[in-house]
Design an enzyme around this catalytic site. Structure first.
Site: not given
Ligand SMILES: Nc1ccn([C@H]2C[C@H](O)[C@@H](COP(=O)(O)O)O2)c(=O)n1
Ligand SMILES: Nc1ncnc2c1ncn2[C@@H]1O[C@H](COP(=O)(O)OP(=O)(O)O)[C@@H](O)[C@H]1O
Length: 227
Positions: A48, A101
């Site tokens: 991501e 994702r």
């Molecule tokens: N659409 C999204 C995708 C991710 N996030 C946020 C959630 C985490 O704080 C960060 C990265 O996620 P991870 O890869 O550690 O599961 O980004 C979001 O707010 N909206």
């Protein structure tokens, strides 16, 4: 290069290649899983673009969103939508792509969560929804298999604290629980939105050693995603 097929923009010459989305809660172990598969030849992994979400021209929309979701949720999710679309249309460099994702989970999980929890105004949700519908109608977003790392919210909460990303220090367990429930409704119970590919569920509460063993056990299923 993009061209038009059946009214959608598609990437050329990628019919036989396979695309796997790795889905799961925050800190469920997606990056760790991608690191493992990145050592396999013929697989390209796309993480991501979190670094972009933390720094766009000197601003930090991820941090702003966690500080004030009602004000900055739309800003972050618009940028997530753009940067994920950019990932989806990137020409494939290997026969197999595993990506962290998708533009779908951005909408079905994170935007949905902001809206359902009352932290995203209706007009912001409507604008993001229309953008999303336009994108998936007009641009081919290939996927052959969804690998879902299924964790308990408690496990993710502990891993999140251990990872200690500055912006995420304000996240309560309830936030992780809401994300968990949305994922389960989408990928396990099929109660919310259409699932665009078969789902391989990997229980992911286990320690690292057992997880690596499980990745290895599922290697063939993952590599044969489009057969
Ligand atoms: N659409 C999204 C995708 C991710 N996030 C946020 C959630 C985490 O704080 C960060 C990265 O996620 P991870 O890869 O550690 O599961 O980004 C979001 O707010 N909206
Ligand atoms: N199976 C596991 N057991 C214990 N800790 C783990 C496991 N998998 C990942 N971790 C740790 O948990 C944190 C989050 O993992 P990460 O792979 O970054 O998750 P994600 O990419 O889903 O947000 C990291 O500190 C990582 O080292």
């Amino acid at each position: 290069m993009l061209s038009s097929s059946q009214g959608k923009l598609v990437r050329n010459g990628e019919g036989k290649k396979s695309v796997i989305w790795l889905e799961g809660n925050i800190a469920s172990g997606k990056t760790t899983c991608l690191e493992y598969f990145s050592k396999t030849s013929d697989i390209e992994v796309l993480t991501e673009p979190v670094s972009k979400w933390r720094n766009v021209q000197g601003c930090n929309p991820l941090g702003l969103m966690y500080q004030d979701p009602s004000r900055w949720g739309l800003t972050l999710q618009t940028y997530v939508q753009l940067t994920m679309l950019d990932r989806h249309v990137l020409p494939m460099a290997s026969p197999i792509r595993m990506m962290e994702r998708s533009i779908y989970s951005a909408k079905y999980i994170f935007v949905e969560n902001l809206y359902k929890s009352g932290k995203m105004p209706e007009v912001d949700f409507a604008v993001l929804s229309e953008w999303f519908e336009w994108i998936v109608k007009n641009i081919a977003i290939p996927v052959d298999l969804i690998v879902y790392l299924q964790t308990s919210p408690q496990t993710c909460y502990e891993r999140l604290k251990q990872r200690c990303r500055e912006e995420e220090k304000v996240i309560p367990l309830e936030y992780i629980e809401s994300i968990h429930n949305l994922y389960e409704d989408w990928l396990i119970h099929h109660k919310s939105f259409e699932v665009p590919a078969p789902v391989l569920v990997m229980p992911a509460d286990h320690d690292l050693k057992k997880m690596l063993h499980q990745f290895e056990e599922n290697r063939e299923k993952i590599l044969m995603a489009n057969c």
